[in-house]
Design a protein around this motif. Structure first.
Motif, PDB file in Angstrom:
ATOM      1  N   PRO A 118      92.424  77.932 -22.947  1.00  0.00           N
ATOM      2  CA  PRO A 118      91.101  78.322 -23.021  1.00  0.00           C
ATOM      3  C   PRO A 118      90.798  78.562 -21.310  1.00  0.00           C
ATOM      4  N   ARG A 119      89.937  79.336 -20.981  1.00  0.00           N
ATOM      5  CA  ARG A 119      89.149  79.750 -19.744  1.00  0.00           C
ATOM      6  C   ARG A 119      87.572  79.501 -20.156  1.00  0.00           C
ATOM      7  N   ALA A 120      86.950  79.136 -18.879  1.00  0.00           N
ATOM      8  CA  ALA A 120      85.705  78.725 -18.906  1.00  0.00           C
ATOM      9  C   ALA A 120      84.849  79.980 -19.088  1.00  0.00           C
ATOM     10  N   SER A 121      85.319  81.239 -18.938  1.00  0.00           N
ATOM     11  CA  SER A 121      84.730  82.435 -19.139  1.00  0.00           C
ATOM     12  C   SER A 121      84.728  82.915 -20.535  1.00  0.00           C
ATOM     13  N   GLN A 122      85.346  82.357 -21.279  1.00  0.00           N
ATOM     14  CA  GLN A 122      85.383  82.543 -22.897  1.00  0.00           C
ATOM     15  C   GLN A 122      84.079  81.899 -23.582  1.00  0.00           C
ATOM     16  N   PHE A 123      83.418  81.110 -22.960  1.00  0.00           N
ATOM     17  CA  PHE A 123      82.132  80.459 -23.560  1.00  0.00           C
ATOM     18  C   PHE A 123      81.143  81.153 -22.996  1.00  0.00           C
ATOM     19  N   ARG A 124      81.234  82.126 -22.396  1.00  0.00           N
ATOM     20  CA  ARG A 124      79.954  82.981 -21.876  1.00  0.00           C
ATOM     21  C   ARG A 124      79.489  84.052 -22.731  1.00  0.00           C
ATOM     22  N   HIS A 125      78.393  84.070 -23.146  1.00  0.00           N
ATOM     23  CA  HIS A 125      77.851  85.231 -23.879  1.00  0.00           C
ATOM     24  C   HIS A 125      78.447  85.787 -24.874  1.00  0.00           C
ATOM     25  N   GLU A 126      78.842  84.778 -25.941  1.00  0.00           N
ATOM     26  CA  GLU A 126      79.657  84.810 -27.087  1.00  0.00           C
ATOM     27  C   GLU A 126      79.009  84.449 -28.215  1.00  0.00           C
ATOM     28  N   ASP A 127      79.027  84.815 -29.314  1.00  0.00           N
ATOM     29  CA  ASP A 127      78.518  84.430 -30.497  1.00  0.00           C
ATOM     30  C   ASP A 127      79.159  83.056 -30.893  1.00  0.00           C
ATOM     31  N   VAL A 128      78.299  82.091 -31.174  1.00  0.00           N
ATOM     32  CA  VAL A 128      78.840  80.629 -31.424  1.00  0.00           C
ATOM     33  C   VAL A 128      78.968  80.285 -32.928  1.00  0.00           C
ATOM     34  N   ALA A 129      77.899  80.749 -33.715  1.00  0.00           N
ATOM     35  CA  ALA A 129      77.834  80.368 -34.877  1.00  0.00           C
ATOM     36  C   ALA A 129      77.011  81.251 -35.891  1.00  0.00           C
ATOM     37  N   VAL A 130      77.216  81.188 -36.947  1.00  0.00           N
ATOM     38  CA  VAL A 130      76.497  81.879 -38.206  1.00  0.00           C
ATOM     39  C   VAL A 130      75.872  80.782 -39.217  1.00  0.00           C
ATOM     40  N   ASP A 131      74.491  80.957 -38.991  1.00  0.00           N
ATOM     41  CA  ASP A 131      73.637  80.061 -40.018  1.00  0.00           C
ATOM     42  C   ASP A 131      74.214  80.119 -41.204  1.00  0.00           C
ATOM     43  N   PRO A 132      74.422  78.751 -41.848  1.00  0.00           N
ATOM     44  CA  PRO A 132      74.991  78.917 -43.349  1.00  0.00           C
ATOM     45  C   PRO A 132      74.119  79.608 -44.312  1.00  0.00           C
ATOM     46  N   ALA A 181      77.451  74.836 -39.007  1.00  0.00           N
ATOM     47  CA  ALA A 181      77.933  76.197 -38.802  1.00  0.00           C
ATOM     48  C   ALA A 181      78.573  76.265 -37.395  1.00  0.00           C
ATOM     49  N   VAL A 182      78.099  75.750 -36.385  1.00  0.00           N
ATOM     50  CA  VAL A 182      78.331  75.666 -34.919  1.00  0.00           C
ATOM     51  C   VAL A 182      79.794  74.954 -35.003  1.00  0.00           C
ATOM     52  N   ILE A 183      79.980  73.848 -35.740  1.00  0.00           N
ATOM     53  CA  ILE A 183      81.188  73.219 -35.454  1.00  0.00           C
ATOM     54  C   ILE A 183      82.410  74.096 -36.334  1.00  0.00           C
ATOM     55  N   ASP A 184      82.169  74.721 -37.317  1.00  0.00           N
ATOM     56  CA  ASP A 184      83.101  75.544 -37.991  1.00  0.00           C
ATOM     57  C   ASP A 184      83.276  76.738 -37.003  1.00  0.00           C
ATOM     58  N   ALA A 185      82.153  77.435 -36.682  1.00  0.00           N
ATOM     59  CA  ALA A 185      82.524  78.572 -35.675  1.00  0.00           C
ATOM     60  C   ALA A 185      83.374  78.233 -34.407  1.00  0.00           C
ATOM     61  N   HIS A 186      83.281  77.372 -33.711  1.00  0.00           N
ATOM     62  CA  HIS A 186      84.171  76.778 -32.642  1.00  0.00           C
ATOM     63  C   HIS A 186      85.595  76.202 -33.116  1.00  0.00           C
ATOM     64  N   ARG A 187      85.592  75.793 -34.365  1.00  0.00           N
ATOM     65  CA  ARG A 187      86.869  75.390 -34.744  1.00  0.00           C
ATOM     66  C   ARG A 187      87.812  76.818 -34.962  1.00  0.00           C
ATOM     67  N   ARG A 188      87.254  77.926 -35.577  1.00  0.00           N
ATOM     68  CA  ARG A 188      87.794  79.216 -35.582  1.00  0.00           C
ATOM     69  C   ARG A 188      88.078  79.815 -34.218  1.00  0.00           C
ATOM     70  N   ARG A 189      87.227  79.514 -33.240  1.00  0.00           N
ATOM     71  CA  ARG A 189      87.344  79.996 -31.974  1.00  0.00           C
ATOM     72  C   ARG A 189      88.773  79.450 -31.391  1.00  0.00           C
ATOM     73  N   ARG A 190      88.886  78.276 -31.741  1.00  0.00           N
ATOM     74  CA  ARG A 190      90.043  77.679 -30.937  1.00  0.00           C
ATOM     75  C   ARG A 190      91.048  77.673 -31.997  1.00  0.00           C
ATOM     76  N   LEU A 191      91.201  78.436 -33.156  1.00  0.00           N
ATOM     77  CA  LEU A 191      92.044  78.719 -34.042  1.00  0.00           C
ATOM     78  C   LEU A 191      92.820  77.572 -34.622  1.00  0.00           C
ATOM     79  N   LEU A 192      91.807  76.391 -35.098  1.00  0.00           N
ATOM     80  CA  LEU A 192      92.187  75.076 -35.653  1.00  0.00           C
ATOM     81  C   LEU A 192      91.917  75.294 -36.946  1.00  0.00           C
ATOM     82  N   ASP A 193      93.169  75.023 -37.620  1.00  0.00           N
ATOM     83  CA  ASP A 193      93.124  75.214 -39.331  1.00  0.00           C
ATOM     84  C   ASP A 193      92.995  73.510 -39.787  1.00  0.00           C
ATOM     85  N   SER A 194      92.365  72.582 -39.227  1.00  0.00           N
ATOM     86  CA  SER A 194      92.408  71.187 -39.355  1.00  0.00           C
ATOM     87  C   SER A 194      90.944  71.158 -39.998  1.00  0.00           C
ATOM     88  N   THR A 195      91.189  70.057 -41.039  1.00  0.00           N
ATOM     89  CA  THR A 195      90.034  69.341 -41.309  1.00  0.00           C
ATOM     90  C   THR A 195      89.304  68.792 -40.198  1.00  0.00           C
TER      91      THR A 195
END
Length: 427
Positions: free
Chosen positions: A228-242, A336-350
Motif C-alpha cells: 500500500p501507499r499512504a496516498s491510498q488512504f486520502r479522500h476515500e470512503d472508509v466504511a458503510v454504516d451497518p 463497519a470500519v473494520i470490515d471495510a478496511h479489511r476489504r480494502r486490504r483484500l483480506l479474506d481472514s476472520t
C-alpha cells in the motif's frame, strides 16, 4: 466460511467476493495453471477403502490447509478443459465425514460450494475452498499394507502443483510457528487497545470514559496484494454504516514515514452520535467532545476506533459516565470500519475484535463507571444499574464474508458484552 480473495480473483482482476460459475469458466478459458493454492480435478473424489492407498481427498485438503489454503475445483481436467461433474453425485456429508475421521486436528476452515451452470446449460463444478489453518500442522490418517495393515499418518503440504510430506524437523517448526502465532496475535491485539487507550486518555479531561475497539485479522495480508501507499488512504470512503447509512468519508494522514506505520485520523461525531464527518488534522482531544473519536487504519489490516462515551459532568462527580446511547452506534460503526478496511486490504481472514471501556485509573479507590442515559434531552445516570470498578473487555470474531446482518449481529454481541456488566440489556 468461503474465502473472498483467491487465486482466481487475482488472475481475473476481480474484486473481493464469492466465487461464481463465470469465474471458473473465465479461468479455464485463459488456461490458468495449477499452483500451490489451485488444483484442477476432473472427477469427484472416491471413497472406496483400499489398504495401502491414501485418501486423496483428505490428502489434498490437508496439504492446502498446511500451506496457504487454496481451491480444489472438480470438473476441470489436468489439461484445463471444463468437463463438469454431476452435482447429484456430491455427498457433502461424506466429504466432511472423511475429513473429520481422517485429519487431525479437525479442519474447520473448509467450505464446499456447488456451482451449477446458470440456466442449466454448460458444465457444473464443485469447489472445495480451504483456508490456511491457524492450527497447522494437520496430519492425515490412513492405512498402509506392510506385513500387517497398520495405521500411519503424515503431514502433507504443497509446493507449486506438487504435494510433499513434512519431515520431522518441518513438523517441529510448524508446531513452533503455531504456538508463536497464537501468542503474537493475542499480544498484538492487546497492545492495540493499550496504546490507543493511552493516547486518548492522555489528551482528555479527567474522568472521561472512552470506548476502544481494536480489530486485527487472524491471517496476514495475502502475498498477492500489492504494497500500500499512504496516498491510498486520502479522500476515500472508509466504511458503510451497518444500518445501512450513506458512506462515511475520511481524510487521513499517515503517522510516521514508512509503509509499516498506521494512519490516524481524528473524528467528530454528529449531534445524533456515531462516527460521521471524519476530519483531517491532529487529535485535538484536550476538551471532551471537541473531537469525540479517533480512528487508526493499519497497513496489515488492523483497525482501532476510539469514541468518547462521557460528557462534561464526568469531571465534576469523580466517576466515568458511560453514554449508553452513543455506545451501540459507535460499536456498530466501528465494526463497519473494520470490515471495510479489511476489504480494502483484500483480506479474506476472520478478524479478532476486542472492545473495551477505559478511563483514567488514578482517580482513587471509589472511582466507578456509571451508566448514563438521556431523559428529556439531558444526561442522567440510569437507576438501579451496576457501577463496576472496571469493565471487562468484550471479544468476538468477524467472519470472512460479512453482509449487513452479520455486521449488525457482531456489533450487538459486543454491545451486550459491555452493557451486561452494568446490568443493562442491549436493545
Amino acid at each position: 466460511m468461503a474465502r473472498s480473495w483467491t487465486r482466481l480473483h487475482e488472475h481475473l482482476g476481480r474484486p473481493m467476493g464469492r466465487l461464481t460459475h463465470g469465474m471458473i469458466m473465465d479461468a479455464v478459458a485463459s488456461k490458468l495453471g495449477e499452483t500451490d493454492d489451485l488444483d484442477w480435478k476432473k472427477q469427484l473424489p472416491t471413497f472406496v477403502p483400499k489398504p495401502g492407498i491414501w485418501n486423496e481427498f483428505a490428502k489434498d485438503v490437508t496439504a492446502m490447509a498446511n500451506t496457504r489454503g487454496g481451491l480444489l475445483v472438480y470438473g476441470v481436467t489436468d489439461d484445463i478443459e471444463a468437463v463438469g461433474i454431476d452435482l447429484a453425485e456430491v455427498n457433502e456429508q461424506q466429504l466432511t465425514q472423511t475429513l473429520r475421521n481422517g485429519v487431525q486436528p479437525y479442519l474447520s476452515g473448509v467450505d464446499i460450494v456447488p456451482l451449477p451452470a446458470p440456466g442449466g446449460g454448460g458444465p457444473d463444478f464443485l469447489i472445495v475452498d480451504v483456508t490456511p489453518s491457524e492450527l497447522a500442522p494437520h496430519f492425515q490418517y490412513g492405512w498402509e499394507q506392510k506385513d500387517k495393515d497398520r495405521a500411519t499418518f503424515n503431514a502433507p503440504y504443497r509446493v507449486g502443483s506438487e504435494t510433499f510430506y513434512m519431515s520431522e524437523h518441518q513438523v517441529a517448526r510448524a508446531y513452533q510457528e503455531r504456538f508463536s502465532r497464537q501468542a503474537r496475535a493475542e499480544t498484538a491485539l492487546a497492545e492495540l487497545v493499550q496504546q490507543a487507550a493511552s493516547v486518548v486518555l492522555g489528551e482528555s479531561v479527567p474522568g472521561c470514559a472512552w470506548l476502544v475497539v481494536a480489530g486485527r485479522p487472524a491471517r496476514p495480508v495475502p502475498r498477492l496484494v500489492p504494497a500500500p501507499r499512504a496516498s491510498q488512504f486520502r479522500h476515500e470512503d472508509v466504511a458503510v454504516d451497518p444500518a445501512p447509512q450513506p458512506h462515511v468519508h475520511a481524510v487521513a494522514e499517515p503517522i510516521g514515514q514508512s509503509a509499516a506505520d498506521p494512519v490516524r485520523i481524528a473524528v467528530k461525531p454528529k449531534p445524533c452520535g456515531g462516527l460521521n464527518a471524519f476530519e483531517q488534522g491532529g487529535l485535538g482531544l484536550g476538551t471532551a467532545r471537541q473531537a469525540g473519536a479517533m480512528v487508526e487504519l493499519h497497513h496489515d489490516g488492523g483497525v482501532v476506533v476510539c469514541v468518547d462515551l462521557s460528557h462534561p459532568m464526568a469531571s465534576q462527580i469523580g466517576a466515568a459516565l458511560v453514554d449508553t446511547w452513543t455506545l451501540p452506534t459507535a460499536l456498530g460503526e466501528a465494526v463497519a470500519v473494520i470490515d471495510a478496511h479489511r476489504r480494502r486490504r483484500l483480506l479474506d481472514s476472520t478478524v479478532d475484535i476486542t472492545a473495551a471501556i477505559v478511563a483514567d485509573g488514578n482517580n482513587g479507590p471509589d472511582f466507578r463507571f456509571i451508566a448514563c442515559g438521556y431523559g428529556n434531552g439531558q444526561p442522567r445516570a440510569i437507576e438501579r444499574a451496576r457501577q463496576p470498578l472496571r469493565v471487562i473487555p468484550a471479544t468476538t470474531e468477524l467472519p470472512p464474508i460479512a453482509d449487513d446482518d452479520v455486521l449488525q449481529a457482531t456489533g450487538k454481541e459486543l454491545v451486550e458484552g459491555l452493557l451486561h456488566q452494568f446490568g443493562i440489556n442491549a436493545h
